[in-house]
Scaffold this motif. Sequence first.
Motif, PDB file in Angstrom:
ATOM      1  N   THR A  25       4.877   7.034   2.207  1.00 45.59           N
ATOM      2  CA  THR A  25       5.736   5.844   2.189  1.00 45.59           C
ATOM      3  C   THR A  25       4.919   4.613   1.803  1.00 45.59           C
ATOM      4  O   THR A  25       3.685   4.642   1.790  1.00 45.59           O
ATOM      5  CB  THR A  25       6.405   5.607   3.554  1.00 45.59           C
ATOM      6  N   PHE A  26       5.631   3.527   1.507  1.00 45.31           N
ATOM      7  CA  PHE A  26       4.994   2.261   1.155  1.00 45.31           C
ATOM      8  C   PHE A  26       5.018   1.314   2.351  1.00 45.31           C
ATOM      9  O   PHE A  26       5.975   1.314   3.134  1.00 45.31           O
ATOM     10  CB  PHE A  26       5.733   1.576  -0.001  1.00 45.31           C
ATOM     11  N   THR A  27       3.982   0.499   2.463  1.00 49.31           N
ATOM     12  CA  THR A  27       4.026  -0.601   3.431  1.00 49.31           C
ATOM     13  C   THR A  27       4.891  -1.724   2.847  1.00 49.31           C
ATOM     14  O   THR A  27       5.150  -1.748   1.638  1.00 49.31           O
ATOM     15  CB  THR A  27       2.614  -1.146   3.708  1.00 49.31           C
TER      16      THR A  27
ATOM     17  N   LYS B  22       0.838  -1.194   0.000  1.00 46.69           N
ATOM     18  CA  LYS B  22       0.000   0.000   0.000  1.00 46.69           C
ATOM     19  C   LYS B  22       0.875   1.246   0.000  1.00 46.69           C
ATOM     20  O   LYS B  22       1.980   1.244   0.562  1.00 46.69           O
ATOM     21  CB  LYS B  22      -0.920   0.022   1.227  1.00 46.69           C
ATOM     22  N   TYR B  23       0.361   2.302  -0.632  1.00 48.12           N
ATOM     23  CA  TYR B  23       0.992   3.615  -0.547  1.00 48.12           C
ATOM     24  C   TYR B  23       0.165   4.453   0.417  1.00 48.12           C
ATOM     25  O   TYR B  23      -1.058   4.563   0.260  1.00 48.12           O
ATOM     26  CB  TYR B  23       1.050   4.281  -1.925  1.00 48.12           C
ATOM     27  N   LEU B  24       0.810   5.002   1.424  1.00 48.06           N
ATOM     28  CA  LEU B  24       0.118   5.735   2.483  1.00 48.06           C
ATOM     29  C   LEU B  24       0.105   7.217   2.130  1.00 48.06           C
ATOM     30  O   LEU B  24       1.106   7.915   2.255  1.00 48.06           O
ATOM     31  CB  LEU B  24       0.820   5.484   3.822  1.00 48.06           C
ATOM     32  N   HIS B  25      -1.063   7.699   1.680  1.00 51.25           N
ATOM     33  CA  HIS B  25      -1.159   9.054   1.142  1.00 51.25           C
ATOM     34  C   HIS B  25      -1.072  10.142   2.205  1.00 51.25           C
ATOM     35  O   HIS B  25      -0.503  11.205   1.974  1.00 51.25           O
ATOM     36  CB  HIS B  25      -2.470   9.223   0.362  1.00 51.25           C
ATOM     37  N   ASP B  26      -1.675   9.885   3.382  1.00 47.02           N
ATOM     38  CA  ASP B  26      -1.787  10.956   4.376  1.00 47.02           C
ATOM     39  C   ASP B  26      -1.648  10.381   5.792  1.00 47.02           C
ATOM     40  O   ASP B  26      -1.443   9.171   5.981  1.00 47.02           O
ATOM     41  CB  ASP B  26      -3.128  11.687   4.217  1.00 47.02           C
ATOM     42  N   LEU B  27      -1.765  11.256   6.767  1.00 49.85           N
ATOM     43  CA  LEU B  27      -1.591  10.845   8.167  1.00 49.85           C
ATOM     44  C   LEU B  27      -2.608   9.791   8.582  1.00 49.85           C
ATOM     45  O   LEU B  27      -2.283   8.852   9.315  1.00 49.85           O
ATOM     46  CB  LEU B  27      -1.715  12.077   9.079  1.00 49.85           C
TER      47      LEU B  27
ATOM     48  N   GLU C 164      -4.100   7.488   6.756  1.00 51.31           N
ATOM     49  CA  GLU C 164      -3.755   6.176   6.216  1.00 51.31           C
ATOM     50  C   GLU C 164      -2.489   5.617   6.857  1.00 51.31           C
ATOM     51  O   GLU C 164      -2.347   4.405   7.017  1.00 51.31           O
ATOM     52  CB  GLU C 164      -3.551   6.271   4.697  1.00 51.31           C
ATOM     53  N   ALA C 165      -1.563   6.515   7.225  1.00 45.22           N
ATOM     54  CA  ALA C 165      -0.268   6.073   7.744  1.00 45.22           C
ATOM     55  C   ALA C 165      -0.323   5.646   9.209  1.00 45.22           C
ATOM     56  O   ALA C 165       0.475   4.800   9.641  1.00 45.22           O
ATOM     57  CB  ALA C 165       0.761   7.186   7.565  1.00 45.22           C
TER      58      ALA C 165
END
Length: 293
Positions: free
Chosen positions: A114-116, A97-102, A104-105
Amino acid sequence: MSERHPIIAITGSSGAGTTSVTRTFENIFRRENVNAAVIEGDSFHRYDRKEMKLKAAEAEKAGNKNFSHFGMENNLFSELETLFRDYAATGTGKRRKYLHDLEEAAPYQQEPGTFTPWEDVPSGTDLLFYEGLHGAVVTPEVNIAQHPDLLIGVVPVINLEWIQKLYRDKKQRGYSTEAVTDTILRRMPDYVNYICPQFVHTHVNFQRVPMVDTSNPFIARDIPSADESMVVIRFANPKGIDFQYLRNMINDSFMSRANTIVVPGGKMELAMQLIFTPFVWRMMERRKRALAG
Protein backbone atom coordinates in the motif's frame (compact mmCIF):
# COMPACT_ATOMS: atom_id res chain seq x y z
CA MET A 1 17.45 22.06 -13.66
CA SER A 2 18.18 24.19 -10.61
CA GLU A 3 21.28 25.48 -8.87
CA ARG A 4 19.43 26.11 -5.60
CA HIS A 5 17.53 22.80 -5.55
CA PRO A 6 19.35 20.21 -7.71
CA ILE A 7 17.92 16.82 -8.68
CA ILE A 8 19.74 13.51 -9.24
CA ALA A 9 17.76 10.70 -10.89
CA ILE A 10 18.70 7.04 -11.33
CA THR A 11 16.55 5.28 -13.90
CA GLY A 12 16.47 1.64 -14.96
CA SER A 13 14.20 -1.33 -15.45
CA SER A 14 13.02 -3.76 -12.79
CA GLY A 15 16.00 -6.02 -12.04
CA ALA A 16 18.52 -3.65 -13.64
CA GLY A 17 20.46 -2.97 -10.44
CA THR A 18 19.38 0.58 -9.62
CA THR A 19 19.19 -0.31 -5.91
CA SER A 20 22.94 -1.01 -5.72
CA VAL A 21 23.63 2.33 -7.43
CA THR A 22 21.43 4.01 -4.82
CA ARG A 23 23.57 2.48 -2.04
CA THR A 24 26.66 4.04 -3.62
CA PHE A 25 25.01 7.47 -3.63
CA GLU A 26 23.88 7.01 -0.03
CA ASN A 27 27.55 6.46 0.88
CA ILE A 28 28.56 9.62 -1.01
CA PHE A 29 25.80 11.65 0.68
CA ARG A 30 26.79 10.39 4.12
CA ARG A 31 30.50 11.06 3.57
CA GLU A 32 29.93 14.52 2.10
CA ASN A 33 27.22 15.44 4.66
CA VAL A 34 24.53 15.96 2.00
CA ASN A 35 20.91 15.95 3.17
CA ALA A 36 18.97 14.30 0.32
CA ALA A 37 15.21 13.98 -0.09
CA VAL A 38 14.84 10.41 -1.36
CA ILE A 39 12.04 9.54 -3.79
CA GLU A 40 11.26 5.91 -4.67
CA GLY A 41 9.88 5.44 -8.15
CA ASP A 42 7.45 2.75 -6.94
CA SER A 43 5.57 5.42 -5.01
CA PHE A 44 4.45 6.92 -8.31
CA HIS A 45 2.68 3.81 -9.53
CA ARG A 46 -1.01 4.52 -10.02
CA TYR A 47 -2.31 1.42 -8.18
CA ASP A 48 -1.36 -0.38 -4.99
CA ARG A 49 -0.65 -4.12 -5.03
CA LYS A 50 -4.26 -5.31 -4.63
CA GLU A 51 -5.61 -2.77 -7.12
CA MET A 52 -2.92 -3.70 -9.64
CA LYS A 53 -3.85 -7.39 -9.43
CA LEU A 54 -7.50 -6.54 -10.02
CA LYS A 55 -6.67 -4.22 -12.92
CA ALA A 56 -4.36 -6.83 -14.45
CA ALA A 57 -7.09 -9.47 -14.22
CA GLU A 58 -9.59 -7.08 -15.83
CA ALA A 59 -7.12 -6.25 -18.60
CA GLU A 60 -6.42 -9.91 -19.31
CA LYS A 61 -10.15 -10.65 -19.40
CA ALA A 62 -10.54 -7.82 -21.92
CA GLY A 63 -7.77 -9.30 -24.08
CA ASN A 64 -5.00 -6.88 -23.05
CA LYS A 65 -1.97 -9.11 -22.50
CA ASN A 66 0.51 -6.24 -22.16
CA PHE A 67 -0.73 -4.58 -18.96
CA SER A 68 2.34 -3.66 -16.89
CA HIS A 69 3.97 -1.34 -14.35
CA PHE A 70 6.12 0.10 -17.14
CA GLY A 71 3.39 1.88 -19.10
CA MET A 72 1.84 5.32 -18.90
CA GLU A 73 -1.65 4.21 -17.80
CA ASN A 74 -0.32 2.59 -14.62
CA ASN A 75 1.94 5.41 -13.46
CA LEU A 76 1.56 9.00 -12.29
CA PHE A 77 3.89 10.63 -14.83
CA SER A 78 2.30 14.07 -14.48
CA GLU A 79 2.59 13.99 -10.68
CA LEU A 80 6.25 12.92 -10.92
CA GLU A 81 7.04 15.75 -13.30
CA THR A 82 5.19 18.16 -11.01
CA LEU A 83 7.34 17.00 -8.07
CA PHE A 84 10.55 17.55 -10.06
CA ARG A 85 9.39 20.96 -11.29
CA ASP A 86 8.21 22.10 -7.85
CA TYR A 87 11.35 20.88 -6.10
CA ALA A 88 13.61 22.62 -8.62
CA ALA A 89 11.69 25.87 -8.06
CA THR A 90 11.00 25.78 -4.31
CA GLY A 91 12.89 22.89 -2.70
CA THR A 92 9.69 21.02 -1.81
CA GLY A 93 6.83 19.08 -3.42
CA LYS A 94 4.47 16.17 -2.82
CA ARG A 95 5.71 12.63 -2.19
CA ARG A 96 4.56 9.36 -0.64
CA LYS A 97 6.04 5.94 0.04
CA TYR A 98 5.20 2.50 -1.29
CA LEU A 99 5.43 -0.11 1.47
CA HIS A 100 6.97 -3.21 -0.10
CA ASP A 101 6.92 -5.63 2.83
CA LEU A 102 5.93 -6.12 6.47
CA GLU A 103 9.09 -4.46 7.76
CA GLU A 104 8.43 -1.27 5.80
CA ALA A 105 4.71 -1.31 6.57
CA ALA A 106 4.94 -1.86 10.34
CA PRO A 107 5.82 1.75 11.36
CA TYR A 108 2.80 3.03 9.40
CA GLN A 109 0.41 0.33 10.67
CA GLN A 110 -0.56 -0.44 7.08
CA GLU A 111 -0.60 -3.55 4.94
CA PRO A 112 2.37 -4.29 2.66
CA GLY A 113 1.73 -3.27 -0.93
CA THR A 114 0.00 0.00 0.00
CA PHE A 115 0.93 3.68 -0.25
CA THR A 116 1.39 6.11 2.61
CA PRO A 117 -0.62 9.37 2.40
CA TRP A 118 0.83 12.17 0.27
CA GLU A 119 3.05 14.56 2.25
CA ASP A 120 5.34 17.52 1.62
CA VAL A 121 9.02 16.89 0.96
CA PRO A 122 10.74 18.26 4.09
CA SER A 123 12.12 21.76 3.65
CA GLY A 124 15.85 22.39 4.00
CA THR A 125 17.12 19.41 1.96
CA ASP A 126 20.23 19.87 -0.19
CA LEU A 127 18.99 17.92 -3.21
CA LEU A 128 16.32 15.51 -4.41
CA PHE A 129 17.37 11.93 -5.21
CA TYR A 130 15.05 9.75 -7.33
CA GLU A 131 15.51 6.04 -8.03
CA GLY A 132 13.01 4.17 -10.17
CA LEU A 133 11.69 3.19 -13.57
CA HIS A 134 10.81 6.55 -15.07
CA GLY A 135 13.35 9.24 -14.19
CA ALA A 136 13.91 10.17 -17.85
CA VAL A 137 10.51 9.56 -19.45
CA VAL A 138 9.50 11.81 -22.34
CA THR A 139 6.02 11.52 -23.86
CA PRO A 140 3.82 13.98 -25.78
CA GLU A 141 2.26 14.93 -22.42
CA VAL A 142 5.27 15.05 -20.05
CA ASN A 143 9.01 15.66 -20.15
CA ILE A 144 10.44 14.34 -16.90
CA ALA A 145 13.97 14.10 -18.36
CA GLN A 146 14.37 17.88 -18.62
CA HIS A 147 14.38 18.42 -14.86
CA PRO A 148 17.26 16.38 -13.29
CA ASP A 149 20.67 18.02 -13.09
CA LEU A 150 22.31 14.57 -13.15
CA LEU A 151 20.52 11.71 -14.91
CA ILE A 152 22.00 8.20 -14.67
CA GLY A 153 20.89 5.09 -16.55
CA VAL A 154 21.51 1.58 -15.25
CA VAL A 155 21.10 -0.86 -18.11
CA PRO A 156 22.49 -4.41 -17.98
CA VAL A 157 22.44 -6.34 -21.25
CA ILE A 158 18.95 -7.75 -21.56
CA ASN A 159 19.71 -11.40 -20.72
CA LEU A 160 21.52 -10.35 -17.55
CA GLU A 161 18.62 -8.08 -16.61
CA TRP A 162 16.25 -11.02 -16.98
CA ILE A 163 18.51 -13.30 -14.93
CA GLN A 164 18.61 -10.71 -12.13
CA LYS A 165 14.82 -10.34 -12.19
CA LEU A 166 14.23 -14.10 -12.27
CA TYR A 167 16.64 -14.67 -9.40
CA ARG A 168 15.21 -11.87 -7.24
CA ASP A 169 11.55 -12.67 -7.83
CA LYS A 170 12.03 -16.40 -7.28
CA LYS A 171 14.35 -16.23 -4.26
CA GLN A 172 13.00 -13.16 -2.48
CA ARG A 173 9.35 -13.07 -3.55
CA GLY A 174 8.55 -16.76 -4.00
CA TYR A 175 7.40 -16.59 -7.64
CA SER A 176 7.80 -19.50 -10.06
CA THR A 177 9.93 -19.29 -13.21
CA GLU A 178 6.75 -19.42 -15.28
CA ALA A 179 5.17 -16.50 -13.39
CA VAL A 180 8.28 -14.31 -13.79
CA THR A 181 8.56 -15.25 -17.48
CA ASP A 182 4.91 -14.24 -18.01
CA THR A 183 5.67 -10.88 -16.38
CA ILE A 184 8.68 -10.30 -18.65
CA LEU A 185 6.62 -11.12 -21.76
CA ARG A 186 3.69 -8.99 -20.65
CA ARG A 187 5.95 -6.00 -20.06
CA MET A 188 7.83 -6.17 -23.35
CA PRO A 189 5.84 -3.59 -25.38
CA ASP A 190 6.00 -1.06 -22.51
CA TYR A 191 9.68 -1.89 -22.01
CA VAL A 192 10.35 -0.99 -25.65
CA ASN A 193 8.15 2.13 -25.60
CA TYR A 194 8.84 3.59 -22.13
CA ILE A 195 12.04 2.12 -20.64
CA CYS A 196 14.52 1.92 -23.54
CA PRO A 197 13.91 5.45 -24.93
CA GLN A 198 14.92 7.00 -21.60
CA PHE A 199 18.58 6.12 -22.10
CA VAL A 200 18.86 8.62 -24.95
CA HIS A 201 18.30 11.36 -22.36
CA THR A 202 20.61 10.15 -19.57
CA HIS A 203 23.91 11.90 -18.89
CA VAL A 204 25.77 8.74 -17.87
CA ASN A 205 24.86 5.10 -18.58
CA PHE A 206 26.19 2.04 -16.76
CA GLN A 207 25.78 -1.22 -18.65
CA ARG A 208 26.95 -4.45 -17.02
CA VAL A 209 28.04 -7.09 -19.52
CA PRO A 210 28.57 -10.70 -18.34
CA MET A 211 31.74 -12.50 -19.40
CA VAL A 212 30.03 -15.90 -19.06
CA ASP A 213 27.36 -17.63 -21.13
CA THR A 214 23.93 -16.17 -20.42
CA SER A 215 22.35 -17.30 -23.69
CA ASN A 216 19.35 -18.87 -21.92
CA PRO A 217 18.54 -16.70 -18.90
CA PHE A 218 15.53 -18.83 -17.97
CA ILE A 219 17.67 -21.78 -16.86
CA ALA A 220 20.43 -19.77 -15.14
CA ARG A 221 21.04 -20.99 -11.58
CA ASP A 222 22.64 -17.81 -10.31
CA ILE A 223 23.51 -14.25 -11.30
CA PRO A 224 26.95 -13.80 -12.89
CA SER A 225 29.18 -12.29 -10.23
CA ALA A 226 30.85 -8.89 -10.44
CA ASP A 227 34.16 -10.64 -11.23
CA GLU A 228 32.44 -12.37 -14.16
CA SER A 229 31.35 -9.04 -15.66
CA MET A 230 32.59 -5.84 -17.22
CA VAL A 231 30.82 -2.49 -16.94
CA VAL A 232 30.52 -0.14 -19.90
CA ILE A 233 30.24 3.51 -18.77
CA ARG A 234 29.09 5.95 -21.46
CA PHE A 235 29.06 9.74 -21.03
CA ALA A 236 26.63 11.72 -23.19
CA ASN A 237 28.99 14.71 -22.96
CA PRO A 238 32.56 13.68 -22.08
CA LYS A 239 33.80 17.28 -21.80
CA GLY A 240 35.49 17.74 -18.42
CA ILE A 241 35.74 14.00 -17.65
CA ASP A 242 39.34 13.08 -16.77
CA PHE A 243 39.51 9.65 -18.40
CA GLN A 244 43.25 9.34 -17.80
CA TYR A 245 42.68 9.80 -14.05
CA LEU A 246 39.94 7.15 -14.09
CA ARG A 247 42.17 4.72 -15.99
CA ASN A 248 45.01 5.30 -13.52
CA MET A 249 42.72 4.76 -10.52
CA ILE A 250 40.85 1.70 -11.87
CA ASN A 251 43.06 -1.25 -12.74
CA ASP A 252 42.35 -3.02 -16.04
CA SER A 253 40.02 -0.28 -17.29
CA PHE A 254 40.22 0.85 -20.90
CA MET A 255 38.60 3.23 -23.37
CA SER A 256 36.39 1.63 -26.03
CA ARG A 257 35.19 4.92 -27.55
CA ALA A 258 35.97 8.59 -27.05
CA ASN A 259 33.08 8.91 -24.57
CA THR A 260 33.14 5.38 -23.11
CA ILE A 261 35.29 3.69 -20.47
CA VAL A 262 35.06 -0.02 -19.61
CA VAL A 263 35.88 -1.20 -16.08
CA PRO A 264 35.93 -4.62 -14.38
CA GLY A 265 32.58 -5.47 -12.77
CA GLY A 266 34.08 -5.55 -9.29
CA LYS A 267 35.22 -1.94 -9.73
CA MET A 268 31.79 -0.51 -10.60
CA GLU A 269 31.20 1.03 -7.17
CA LEU A 270 34.70 2.55 -7.12
CA ALA A 271 34.09 3.99 -10.60
CA MET A 272 30.83 5.54 -9.42
CA GLN A 273 32.51 7.04 -6.36
CA LEU A 274 35.29 8.53 -8.49
CA ILE A 275 32.90 9.86 -11.16
CA PHE A 276 30.02 11.15 -9.06
CA THR A 277 31.68 12.53 -5.93
CA PRO A 278 33.04 15.52 -7.92
CA PHE A 279 29.57 15.96 -9.50
CA VAL A 280 28.04 16.21 -6.04
CA TRP A 281 30.79 18.60 -4.89
CA ARG A 282 30.08 20.92 -7.83
CA MET A 283 26.33 20.75 -7.21
CA MET A 284 26.77 21.74 -3.58
CA GLU A 285 29.21 24.55 -4.47
CA ARG A 286 26.78 25.98 -7.05
CA ARG A 287 23.97 25.69 -4.50
CA LYS A 288 25.98 27.60 -1.87
CA ARG A 289 26.76 30.39 -4.34
CA ALA A 290 23.13 30.59 -5.51
CA LEU A 291 21.81 30.75 -1.93
CA ALA A 292 24.44 33.33 -0.97
CA GLY A 293 23.57 35.49 -3.98
